[in-house]
Each structure stands twice: as structure tokens, then as C-alpha cells.
Design an enzyme around this catalytic site. Sequence first.
Site, PDB file in Angstrom:
ATOM      1  N   ALA A   1       0.746  -1.102  -0.094  1.00 50.83           N
ATOM      2  CA  ALA A   1       0.082   0.043   0.034  1.00 50.83           C
ATOM      3  C   ALA A   1       0.799   1.275   0.033  1.00 50.83           C
ATOM      4  O   ALA A   1       0.524   2.276  -0.772  1.00 50.83           O
ATOM      5  CB  ALA A   1      -0.803  -0.068   1.331  1.00 50.83           C
TER       6      ALA A   1
ATOM      7  N   ASP B   1       2.452   1.584  -3.440  1.00 51.40           N
ATOM      8  CA  ASP B   1       1.431   2.253  -4.227  1.00 51.40           C
ATOM      9  C   ASP B   1       1.276   3.674  -4.231  1.00 51.40           C
ATOM     10  O   ASP B   1       1.209   4.362  -5.274  1.00 51.40           O
ATOM     11  CB  ASP B   1       0.148   1.528  -4.178  1.00 51.40           C
ATOM     12  CG  ASP B   1       0.092   0.044  -4.896  1.00 51.40           C
ATOM     13  OD1 ASP B   1       1.044  -0.156  -5.587  1.00 51.40           O
ATOM     14  OD2 ASP B   1      -0.710  -0.559  -4.331  1.00 51.40           O
TER      15      ASP B   1
ATOM     16  N   SER C   1       2.711 -14.745 -29.578  1.00 57.15           N
ATOM     17  CA  SER C   1       1.585 -16.230 -29.316  1.00 57.15           C
ATOM     18  C   SER C   1       1.823 -16.990 -30.561  1.00 57.15           C
ATOM     19  O   SER C   1       2.661 -16.912 -31.371  1.00 57.15           O
ATOM     20  CB  SER C   1       0.349 -15.578 -29.320  1.00 57.15           C
ATOM     21  OG  SER C   1      -0.767 -16.422 -29.142  1.00 57.15           O
TER      22      SER C   1
ATOM     23  N   ASP D   1      -3.278 -26.429 -22.077  1.00 56.67           N
ATOM     24  CA  ASP D   1      -3.997 -24.940 -22.024  1.00 56.67           C
ATOM     25  C   ASP D   1      -3.965 -24.748 -20.592  1.00 56.67           C
ATOM     26  O   ASP D   1      -4.768 -24.929 -19.661  1.00 56.67           O
ATOM     27  CB  ASP D   1      -5.346 -25.406 -22.213  1.00 56.67           C
ATOM     28  CG  ASP D   1      -6.225 -24.234 -22.855  1.00 56.67           C
ATOM     29  OD1 ASP D   1      -5.728 -23.240 -22.972  1.00 56.67           O
ATOM     30  OD2 ASP D   1      -7.532 -24.467 -22.923  1.00 56.67           O
TER      31      ASP D   1
ATOM     32  N   ARG E   1       1.955 -13.552 -18.916  1.00 56.50           N
ATOM     33  CA  ARG E   1       2.073 -12.974 -20.220  1.00 56.50           C
ATOM     34  C   ARG E   1       1.851 -11.637 -20.301  1.00 56.50           C
ATOM     35  O   ARG E   1       2.293 -10.686 -20.992  1.00 56.50           O
ATOM     36  CB  ARG E   1       1.615 -13.818 -21.447  1.00 56.50           C
ATOM     37  CG  ARG E   1       1.603 -13.301 -22.832  1.00 56.50           C
ATOM     38  CD  ARG E   1       1.380 -14.537 -23.716  1.00 56.50           C
ATOM     39  NE  ARG E   1       1.461 -13.903 -25.094  1.00 56.50           N
ATOM     40  CZ  ARG E   1       0.404 -13.300 -25.689  1.00 56.50           C
ATOM     41  NH1 ARG E   1      -0.699 -12.922 -25.095  1.00 56.50           N
ATOM     42  NH2 ARG E   1       0.593 -12.578 -26.945  1.00 56.50           N
TER      43      ARG E   1
ATOM     44  N   TYR F   1       9.240 -24.896 -22.188  1.00 56.40           N
ATOM     45  CA  TYR F   1       9.223 -25.043 -23.594  1.00 56.40           C
ATOM     46  C   TYR F   1       9.730 -24.208 -24.526  1.00 56.40           C
ATOM     47  O   TYR F   1       9.810 -24.357 -25.666  1.00 56.40           O
ATOM     48  CB  TYR F   1       7.816 -25.406 -24.130  1.00 56.40           C
ATOM     49  CG  TYR F   1       6.793 -24.418 -23.693  1.00 56.40           C
ATOM     50  CD1 TYR F   1       6.762 -23.018 -24.263  1.00 56.40           C
ATOM     51  CD2 TYR F   1       5.575 -24.688 -23.020  1.00 56.40           C
ATOM     52  CE1 TYR F   1       5.907 -22.252 -24.045  1.00 56.40           C
ATOM     53  CE2 TYR F   1       4.664 -23.854 -22.784  1.00 56.40           C
ATOM     54  CZ  TYR F   1       4.762 -22.618 -23.375  1.00 56.40           C
ATOM     55  OH  TYR F   1       3.700 -21.493 -22.870  1.00 56.40           O
TER      56      TYR F   1
ATOM     57  N   LYS G   1       7.479 -26.715 -33.770  1.00 54.53           N
ATOM     58  CA  LYS G   1       8.401 -25.562 -33.957  1.00 54.53           C
ATOM     59  C   LYS G   1       9.633 -26.056 -34.787  1.00 54.53           C
ATOM     60  O   LYS G   1      10.063 -27.246 -34.749  1.00 54.53           O
ATOM     61  CB  LYS G   1       9.007 -25.508 -32.566  1.00 54.53           C
ATOM     62  CG  LYS G   1       7.890 -24.843 -31.594  1.00 54.53           C
ATOM     63  CD  LYS G   1       8.429 -24.834 -30.233  1.00 54.53           C
ATOM     64  CE  LYS G   1       7.337 -24.454 -29.325  1.00 54.53           C
ATOM     65  NZ  LYS G   1       7.793 -24.499 -27.879  1.00 54.53           N
TER      66      LYS G   1
ATOM     67  N   LYS H   1      -4.214 -27.330 -33.569  1.00 52.16           N
ATOM     68  CA  LYS H   1      -5.394 -27.592 -32.770  1.00 52.16           C
ATOM     69  C   LYS H   1      -6.146 -28.790 -33.253  1.00 52.16           C
ATOM     70  O   LYS H   1      -6.308 -29.189 -34.312  1.00 52.16           O
ATOM     71  CB  LYS H   1      -6.422 -26.412 -32.692  1.00 52.16           C
ATOM     72  CG  LYS H   1      -5.634 -25.077 -32.339  1.00 52.16           C
ATOM     73  CD  LYS H   1      -5.556 -25.145 -30.645  1.00 52.16           C
ATOM     74  CE  LYS H   1      -5.566 -23.786 -30.131  1.00 52.16           C
ATOM     75  NZ  LYS H   1      -6.772 -22.964 -29.892  1.00 52.16           N
TER      76      LYS H   1
ATOM     77  N   CYS I   1     -32.860   0.116 -31.421  1.00 49.97           N
ATOM     78  CA  CYS I   1     -31.913  -0.241 -30.410  1.00 49.97           C
ATOM     79  C   CYS I   1     -32.552  -0.623 -29.140  1.00 49.97           C
ATOM     80  O   CYS I   1     -33.530   0.130 -28.558  1.00 49.97           O
ATOM     81  CB  CYS I   1     -31.029   0.968 -29.812  1.00 49.97           C
ATOM     82  SG  CYS I   1     -29.885   0.757 -28.708  1.00 49.97           S
TER      83      CYS I   1
HETATM   84  S1  IVH Z   1       5.675 -21.852 -27.646  1.00 55.74           S
HETATM   85  C1  IVH Z   1       6.869 -18.185 -29.796  1.00 55.74           C
HETATM   86  N1  IVH Z   1       4.921 -24.220 -26.645  1.00 55.74           N
HETATM   87  O1  IVH Z   1      -0.152 -21.858 -26.413  1.00 55.74           O
HETATM   88  C2  IVH Z   1       6.415 -19.345 -28.942  1.00 55.74           C
HETATM   89  N2  IVH Z   1       3.378 -22.531 -26.305  1.00 55.74           N
HETATM   90  O2  IVH Z   1      -1.368 -20.127 -28.579  1.00 55.74           O
HETATM   91  C3  IVH Z   1       5.173 -19.215 -28.279  1.00 55.74           C
HETATM   92  N3  IVH Z   1       1.331 -23.169 -25.151  1.00 55.74           N
HETATM   93  O3  IVH Z   1       0.828 -18.694 -25.243  1.00 55.74           O
HETATM   94  C4  IVH Z   1       4.808 -20.183 -27.360  1.00 55.74           C
HETATM   95  N4  IVH Z   1       1.956 -25.270 -24.890  1.00 55.74           N
HETATM   96  O4  IVH Z   1       0.417 -20.434 -23.484  1.00 55.74           O
HETATM   97  C5  IVH Z   1       4.533 -22.903 -26.773  1.00 55.74           C
HETATM   98  N5  IVH Z   1       4.866 -26.371 -26.164  1.00 55.74           N
HETATM   99  C6  IVH Z   1       4.317 -25.092 -26.042  1.00 55.74           C
HETATM  100  C7  IVH Z   1       2.871 -24.688 -25.720  1.00 55.74           C
HETATM  101  C8  IVH Z   1       2.664 -23.332 -25.950  1.00 55.74           C
HETATM  102  C9  IVH Z   1       1.065 -24.723 -24.708  1.00 55.74           C
HETATM  103  C10 IVH Z   1       0.495 -22.026 -25.355  1.00 55.74           C
HETATM  104  C11 IVH Z   1       1.177 -20.707 -24.564  1.00 55.74           C
HETATM  105  C12 IVH Z   1       0.861 -19.734 -25.623  1.00 55.74           C
HETATM  106  C13 IVH Z   1      -0.053 -20.441 -26.264  1.00 55.74           C
HETATM  107  C14 IVH Z   1      -0.124 -20.006 -27.959  1.00 55.74           C
END
Ligand code: IVH
Length: 693
Positions: free
Chosen positions: A46, A49, A94, A132, A151, A239, A303, A327, A421
Amino acid sequence: MKKPVEIAVEALDESEAKAELARLAERVAEADRAYYEADSPVMTDAEYDRLRTRNAAIEARFPSLARPDSPTHRVGAAPAGGFRKLRHREPMISLDNVLTPAEFSEFVGRARRFLGLDPSRALPMVAEPKIDGLSISLTYEDGRFVSGATRGDGIEGEDVTANLKTMKAVPQRLHGGAPSFIEIRGEVYMTKTDFLALNEAQEKAGEKVFANPRNAAAGSLRQLDPSITASRRLSFFAYAMGAASDQVADTHWGYLGRLRGWGFTVNPLSKHVRDEDEAGAFQEKMAGERATLGYDIDGVVYKIDDLALQRRLGSVGRAPRWAVAWKFPAEQAITKLEDILIQVGRTGALTPVAQLTPVNVGGVLVSRASLHNEDEIERKDIRIGDWVRIQRAGDVIPQVLGVIAERRPKGTKRFVFPDTCPICGSRAVRETDEAVRRCTGGLICAAQAVERLRHFVSRGAFDIEGLGEKTIAEFHTDGLLKSPVDIFSLPARESEIAKREGWGETSARNLSNAIEARRRVPLARFIYALGIRRIGEANARLLARHYGSYRRFAAAMRAASDLDSAARHALDSILGIGPAIVEELAAFFAEPRNVATLEALEREVTIEDAESSRGESSPLSGKTIVFTGTLATMTRAEAKARAEALGAKVTDSVSRATDLLVAGTDPGSKARKAADLEVRTIDEEEWRKLAGF
Ligand code: IVH
């Protein structure tokens, strides 16, 4: 030590203000050091802040006195009772999503084309189950865990260091050989078992239950009291990497090995795949095993393994070109459509929302879903009382896919979309070519005003905590808040607010503090806060970076409302800003009431210049470049992307406005024209040096 007597901000003269800003900078820095480095806070949150708020208030009165080491330039001020903000050294981006093998092939094809890879050359990838949860960035200095953040908006997140320290899966020290500085990214998540146990305990204790493991993980980590986090069972998979003082691997697979060596848990299901076929097989395998895993996954992340290729590929907007999330197909369910509600957004758009008999879709209870728009309801002949198929995919709002025709009850009627409306009763009209019907009530429509105010204080905009939907609606009804400018006169009405029902002195003061702390606002947030159609956070950032200061931005926008002006053409040529966006900007600034509001706002807040993008200091920033001929070491796409990342504009033809011609082999007529116009021409080797390859 005797506490210095504090003079009220309004009563400070310039020299007192100057001395006070110096004192506050020193005190806040000392508090930060104690908090982050020694982990033994010297003041309460506090008090911290309060110091930052006072600092911001003094700077708002004497903008010219703001110090380079001011706490406002450091990480963002935490709202009263909230988390401090931490800036990521490297942004947390992302991922783009794909859903089908064809889309996945396209992703691979795009990367190959960008790099100009020979078809015979393999492009190995690493496949990792996509959990997730919530992504977290951990910072280690000399092998010691120093801080961790969510993030957030990708640039700065919430400081959850104290909470992360309670997690066993977050190593406090890295085993052997870590670089002196490194950011490590991964996912905090909750296993299915831990989620069920937590909800059971919550229910017994009469506390709120969580809708899914993701929410449970986020809710458990974002606790102001770390002892609550400690009592929850959270897991973590590492990761990805952020900034690092040294290069730690040549491949992502190698990097995962380093992570394990340092003491992190890396998902044991991660797999090195040699090509697209192996990726496809892995995708199918995971889809099959999904239900048997101990945690929820919604897809697989692929990746490109070679880190040098990753660097060359870079990113577009918020997603890398070197990774993608494939997905799993969305989950569906059937339920009854009880009603169709019409919501009015801040731009007056009338959106139909399905009110459903609650149904479980892949672990989440769904009671509302999007119906898109008028035409969609008409086309699918969706009626109140129908049984409908709904779909939920990831974080997006559930959608109504269509009607189960054979289950239609007797006596249903076609849905008639309102042409007024539902909030203010003004006519709601559709313009030609528009899918959306809009309320014409403009400033008199309470729904629009409230939505605009909500947007103005939302997280990506002014981020004022304590001004929720309910408060805004009440203040609006009672005349305390009509326009965003009024927000800044709320602190002066603190005692009046304190007397309102459900308030009190503390909450009124917290609100004032939260508002005062936001009297300085970065340009991008300010532009986004205006709520101009089509100007989301990404476009706001683009504009902020392009114009640098509010003065330049506002002047250009005013000039751009003239169709033929140079400013309009300049705006047209900002990369990523299409004609529809230009229209909206010009229309906004052509409206005198908007201009008046902006002028009033400028008197209330200090708009900070945009941070220079990486490109601004580069020799290529602001330059107009033309490429011609064939480049031997990179594709045209890669060259263009790099030039743009460094702040240059790439055009197709040589003119007097061209600053630089990069000529590969067989340059042709462009090179002749450049020579005629005396435009500087360089070869590929010089280009590589200039662009830092
Ligand atoms: S890599 C540039 N690796 O998915 C690298 N993300 O849709 C960015 N996530 O914000 C992330 N498993 O919260 C990466 N093996 C994984 C992941 C992963 C889950 C999530 C993460 C990211 C989101 C993107």
C-alpha cells in the site's frame, strides 16, 4: 528516522516538486531492490503504491520535471491492491493456429518458401503437446531465479514472483552452466486430478469452483497472497526461451535438453519429427491419447528445430513464422436455445447472443453462445425454442452452428431482428455491404457510452482497476461519468463517491489512486483507448511506433481527414494499415466532438512518446528500399521482412523517393533508373552487412 512531512501535491512549488520527485525515485528504487533482489520488502504494498501514485501526480502537474529514472518509466505502476508490472526483456508472442493437414502443409510450405529451401532439404521440427494453461516467463540471473511474470499484453505482464517461488516445479537455482541472464518460458497448468480435488475442497468450504483446469491454474497463480498459491498444486512445463546473454543451443531439441539439465520439467511426450508425415502421424497419435493424459491438451505445437532458421524466419505481428499450433477439432454439444438477447457494443453494433440451457462442452459449462449476426440467424432459420448444435474451440466464445431440424418444437416463429436499439430506442440501421446493424443513437445511447467507457479503462487501454462494468453503468446513470474525460475528475469527487451505497472511504480512495496512477499513459494505449473501430491493440501499436508522439499523431490524423492530403497518403502507406482502417481514423478525427474530447483529455493526462522500435536506431529506419534482381542467399520475402523489421519501407519501383536499391544478379531496368536518379545502389554482400545478417 523521522518521516519527512509531505506537502499536498497541489501545494508544491516547482523547486519543492523537483526535490520531491528525486526523493520518490530514490525511495521506490530502494523498495524495488529490497523486493526483487533481497526478497525482503522494506514497505507495504500500500505504501509502495502510494509513493508511485504521488510521483505520478506530481509529474502530471509538472511534466517537464519528470526524471529519466522516474518510477513511471520503470515497470508500470500496480493498481492499488494489484500486482506490480514486469516488462519482458523480449516480448512474449503467441502462435497462429491451424486445424487441418492442409493448413499445416501450408504453414510448412510458407516457411520453406520464405527461406528458399531446396525441396530435397529436410525441415525437422519438434512437436510438443499444447497444454491449455497460462504462459509464464521466468528470469534467471547467474543461475538464480529472480523474477517471473504472466504474459500480460506480451510486452509487460504481472509480477507473480512471490507466487512462483512457492512452486516446486520452478527451480530456484539452475544446475550447472546456465548463462548469466536468461528468460525461460513455459506453461503453468493443473492436472485433471488436482483440478477435481481442488474443486471438491472449494465446494466443501463454500468457495467458488473453477470452470476448468486452465481457470483453476490462473486463479491459483494470480493470488495476492502467495500462501494460497502454495496450497494449490500447480505444475510447470518449460518449452521456450526469451532473451539470453549467451546462445545455449543450436536446435530447439537441444535447448529442451539444456532445460532438463538445468532442472526443469520438459513434457516427456515432446518428439523430434523429421518431416511433415511424421508430424501428421504424431498429431493423430496425440488426438487418440488426449483423453488418457493427466492434463488437458487442445492440440500440438510444432516448432522448426533449427534455431538459426527460426531467427531468419522471425515473426509477423504476434506470431512466429517458425511455429504453429495444430489444434484438435472443436468440441460440440446439443442444447436448447432459450432466448436470443441483443447486446449493444461501443460502436453501436447490435449483436445477437444465444441464451442456452447450460450444457457441458468438453469440460466447460456453456450457457451463452454467439449467433454472429442477423443474416446468419436468417440463413440458418434459428428460432427461440429450437435445439441447436454448439461448438467450443479453445478460448473463443462458443458458437451456435445450426439447428437440429427434426427436433423443432411446434409453434416456433421465425426470429425477427429488431430495427430499433433495445437500449435507447433509436433506429438501428444496416449500411449497404455491412453485416451489422448499428444503433444510430451515438452519444445518447447509454449502452454505447458505457461500452466506450469500459473499453477506455480496460486492461489494454488505461487499465484502471476498480472501474468495473457495474460501477461505470451506475456512474453513467447518475451523471458522474458521461465521457472518458470525466474519469479524471472522479478523484476530486472522492468524498461524494465514498458516501455512495456500497462504497466507503477506502474504496473511494483506492479508486482515486488507481486513476491518479494512470495520468501518464503510453501513446499506444491511449490510441487503443479511443475505441476507434478497427483499431485494436496491434494497430494502435503500429500507429504509435510510426508517429512516435501524440502531437505528431494527432496532427497527422487531423490533416488526414482531407482525402487528398499528403498526410492521408502517408497514412495509407503505413504497413499493415489498410484502407478500411484509414477510413475509420479519418472519420473519427473529422468529428468535432471527438476532437474536443481529445483536447480535454490532453489536459488531464500525459501521453508518453512511443518507445523507439528496434528499427528506429537502425541505419535502415525510415528508408525506402527497392530490391531488384536475384539474391543468392535469401528469398525476396526474407529480405523484405528483414528490411521492414529494421524500420524500412519496401516498394516495387524506383522513384525520387527511393533511398536505396539493393541489386542482385540480373538487375535490369530498375538499376538503370536508379543510376539515372542517382539513387544509392548496393550489392547483396553490402545489404547483408547493413541488415545485420
Ligand atoms: S510456444 C513463440 N509451446 O499456447 C512461442 N506455447 O497459442 C510461443 N502453449 O501462449 C509459445 N504449450 O500459452 C509454446 N509447447 C508449447 C506450448 C505453448 C502451450 C500455449 C502458450 C502460448 C499459447 C499460444
